[in-house]
Scaffold this motif. Structure first.
Motif, PDB file in Angstrom:
ATOM      1  N   SER A  89       0.824  -1.208   0.000  1.00  0.00           N
ATOM      2  CA  SER A  89       0.000   0.000   0.000  1.00  0.00           C
ATOM      3  C   SER A  89       0.862   1.263   0.000  1.00  0.00           C
ATOM      4  O   SER A  89       2.036   1.226   0.406  1.00  0.00           O
ATOM      5  CB  SER A  89      -0.896   0.006   1.241  1.00  0.00           C
ATOM      6  N   GLN A  90       0.267   2.352  -0.418  1.00  0.00           N
ATOM      7  CA  GLN A  90       0.974   3.633  -0.464  1.00  0.00           C
ATOM      8  C   GLN A  90       1.502   4.002   0.922  1.00  0.00           C
ATOM      9  O   GLN A  90       2.628   4.479   1.067  1.00  0.00           O
ATOM     10  CB  GLN A  90       0.006   4.718  -0.988  1.00  0.00           C
ATOM     11  N   ALA A  91       0.686   3.736   1.946  1.00  0.00           N
ATOM     12  CA  ALA A  91       1.087   4.090   3.318  1.00  0.00           C
ATOM     13  C   ALA A  91       2.342   3.332   3.758  1.00  0.00           C
ATOM     14  O   ALA A  91       3.079   3.781   4.631  1.00  0.00           O
ATOM     15  CB  ALA A  91      -0.068   3.782   4.279  1.00  0.00           C
ATOM     16  N   ASN A  92       2.570   2.163   3.135  1.00  0.00           N
ATOM     17  CA  ASN A  92       3.732   1.349   3.507  1.00  0.00           C
ATOM     18  C   ASN A  92       4.828   1.398   2.444  1.00  0.00           C
ATOM     19  O   ASN A  92       5.664   0.501   2.374  1.00  0.00           O
ATOM     20  CB  ASN A  92       3.305  -0.109   3.717  1.00  0.00           C
ATOM     21  N   SER A  93       4.821   2.448   1.635  1.00  0.00           N
ATOM     22  CA  SER A  93       5.759   2.486   0.505  1.00  0.00           C
ATOM     23  C   SER A  93       7.225   2.505   0.953  1.00  0.00           C
ATOM     24  O   SER A  93       8.120   2.260   0.157  1.00  0.00           O
ATOM     25  CB  SER A  93       5.466   3.681  -0.400  1.00  0.00           C
ATOM     26  N   GLU A  97       1.015  -8.185   2.264  1.00  0.00           N
ATOM     27  CA  GLU A  97      -0.185  -7.341   2.103  1.00  0.00           C
ATOM     28  C   GLU A  97      -1.125  -7.884   1.026  1.00  0.00           C
ATOM     29  O   GLU A  97      -2.345  -7.845   1.179  1.00  0.00           O
ATOM     30  CB  GLU A  97       0.220  -5.904   1.764  1.00  0.00           C
ATOM     31  N   GLY A  98      -0.545  -8.383  -0.060  1.00  0.00           N
ATOM     32  CA  GLY A  98      -1.380  -8.951  -1.119  1.00  0.00           C
ATOM     33  C   GLY A  98      -1.710 -10.412  -0.853  1.00  0.00           C
ATOM     34  O   GLY A  98      -2.698 -10.946  -1.357  1.00  0.00           O
ATOM     35  N   LEU A  99      -0.860 -11.046  -0.076  1.00  0.00           N
ATOM     36  CA  LEU A  99      -1.055 -12.468   0.178  1.00  0.00           C
ATOM     37  C   LEU A  99      -2.180 -12.723   1.183  1.00  0.00           C
ATOM     38  O   LEU A  99      -2.955 -13.667   1.040  1.00  0.00           O
ATOM     39  CB  LEU A  99       0.276 -13.053   0.698  1.00  0.00           C
ATOM     40  N   PHE A 100      -2.271 -11.861   2.194  1.00  0.00           N
ATOM     41  CA  PHE A 100      -3.227 -12.131   3.276  1.00  0.00           C
ATOM     42  C   PHE A 100      -4.671 -12.303   2.776  1.00  0.00           C
ATOM     43  O   PHE A 100      -5.339 -13.274   3.150  1.00  0.00           O
ATOM     44  CB  PHE A 100      -3.136 -11.056   4.365  1.00  0.00           C
TER      45      PHE A 100
END
Ligand SMILES: [Zn+2]
Length: 448
Positions: free
Chosen positions: A185-189, A299-302
């Protein structure tokens, strides 16, 4: 497709004359405990015995007489543990081996164990075990263990010249890539710029025990950066590096680094370790395959993991060895076929989760390097040119990966939570982008 069942005969346990007095406690991790052979038999010198651990039951009935236990459930438990020992070996050899190179996997031999042997070994080890580990005990039910080459201990069989030593180095390199996943995510860039290990330090250590070690340097295949990473590991080891001289662990100095006064020709040794890493394909391969198996990032895996549970293609039960073998084979097949789109592979949810978990294993392996005779003749001659031995011939060495077992799929929610905690803590302590670290991979170095 190969299955574990088809390979069962290759991993038949052997019977050796196993006497508890021939084995000494070597060390332990969370899941396993190791014993080194010190006996005089001809079959087992140079071997380590690996046994599994289990949580100590709160119920004091643990010491109850065996007659209280139902026979069939007892047998079932033993069978389950034997199968687990077997599956661990198959996983390391046949899931991990092809991904990083079979030459980097140590040979394992399964061995039958008696209840008396386990009991005596447990008693002998107890006083030597660190208190931080005693919430688990050697599983008394196991009847099969795994023998593996002892890369650290020194056999008396090979007489050494005076001043000659056997050196063993154990490195836990961790994540060898900076994620480029589009699912972050952008917040975790920040995850695209600062590597996992460098961020994680802010959660794990206080300022005094932080290390400058960055795995991206160690995995970089670049002489200067690899040497710098090795130097940093020696300066503050934080359990990422352990050094053994003639089988003896060199304790840390007061600053948390390796006490180099106890390491013969330590400056040359650091350069030689860097040279060995550079001469081998292991680290670049390891970093690259960790990355390729983790395209979704946690993040995408969960969401995929949750969807797979809801659809029933994954269950609360851990995957079988056949599941792992199939997932690894499908991954390799996809790559051989050109990988379709590496950044957005078309895979089902179960496959995505299993690939992610194989990456988790690969992010947590240790690399062992054993130098049989140190300093080597060529090194002694160039002693005056310490630190400048890049053109020197490498000494005889052996390099291998250990601790490559399957991790628990049920931990996926924990991985997500931990990932967010790591990012949050890092951003909290390093809010200013300009002051954040940049753990950059060099262009082109991924094509190994
Ligand atoms: Zn880093």
């Amino acid at each position: 497709m190969q299955t574990a069942t088809a390979h069962a005969s290759m991993y038949q346990p052997a019977s050796f004359d196993m006497q508890a007095g021939d084995w000494v406690y070597r060390g332990e991790g969370n899941a396993n405990i190791l014993f080194a052979y010190i006996g005089e038999g001809s079959e087992l010198p140079g071997q380590l015995l690996r046994l599994t651990k289990r949580g100590v039951p709160q119920n004091t009935d643990i010491n109850a007489d065996d007659s209280d236990t139902d026979d069939s459930s007892f047998n079932k438990e033993q069978e389950k543990l034997s199968l687990q020992a077997h599956n661990n070996v198959v996983f390391t050899k046949e899931v991990i081996g092809p991904l990083i190179g079979a030459d980097y996997i140590l040979q394992h031999q399964l061995v039958y164990l008696s209840s008396k042997f386990i009991e005596q070994l447990s008693l002998a080890a107890e006083p030597l075990r660190p208190s931080s580990r005693t919430h688990k005990q050697i599983d008394p039910m196991q009847r099969v263990g795994a023998l593996v080459r002892d890369m650290i201990n020194v056999l008396e069989l090979t007489p050494k010249q005076p001043g000659e030593h056997t050196i063993a180095i154990e490195i836990k390199p961790k994540w060898g890539f900076v994620p480029s996943s589009k699912y972050i995510s952008q917040a975790n860039s920040v995850k695209h710029r600062v590597c996992r290990h460098c961020m994680h330090q802010y959660l794990k250590h206080d300022k005094d025990s932080m290390s400058e070690y960055c795995p991206i340097d160690l995995f970089s295949n670049n002489c200067t950066r690899v040497k710098h990473a090795v130097d940093c590991l020696f300066d503050v080891s934080n359990d990422r590096l352990r050094v053994f001289v003639d089988g003896t662990h060199i304790a840390g100095d007061e600053n948390g680094g390796i006490d180099v006064a106890k390491v013969p020709h330590s400056q040359q040794l650091k350069q030689t370790i860097a040279d060995i890493i550079l001469a081998e394909k292991l680290l670049p391969r390891l970093g690259s395959v960790q990355n390729r198996l983790d395209v979704f990032d946690i993040e995408g895996l969960f969401p995929r993991y949750k969807r797979a549970l809801e659809a029933g293609v994954l269950t609360e039960k851990e995957p079988s060895i056949d599941d792992w073998l199939e997932a690894a084979a499908r991954f390799r097949q996809r790559e051989e076929q050109g990988g379709s789109n590496v950044n957005a592979p078309v895979v089902d949810d179960k496959q995505a989760a299993l690939e992610f978990m194989i990456s988790v294993t690969l992010k947590d392996v240790s690399v062992l390097i054993r130098i049989e005779s140190w300093p080597s003749a060529s090194k002694s001659e160039s002693e005056s040119a310490e630190g400048d031995s890049s053109s020197a011939k490498l000494p005889e060495y052996h390099i291998a990966v250990i601790d490559a077992d399957a991790k628990k799929l049920a931990k996926v929610p924990k991985y997500l939570k931990n990932d967010q905690e790591i990012v949050d803590r890092y951003l909290e302590t390093n809010p200013n982008v300009a002051q954040q670290k940049a753990c950059c991979e060099q262009q082109g170095e991924k094509d190994i």
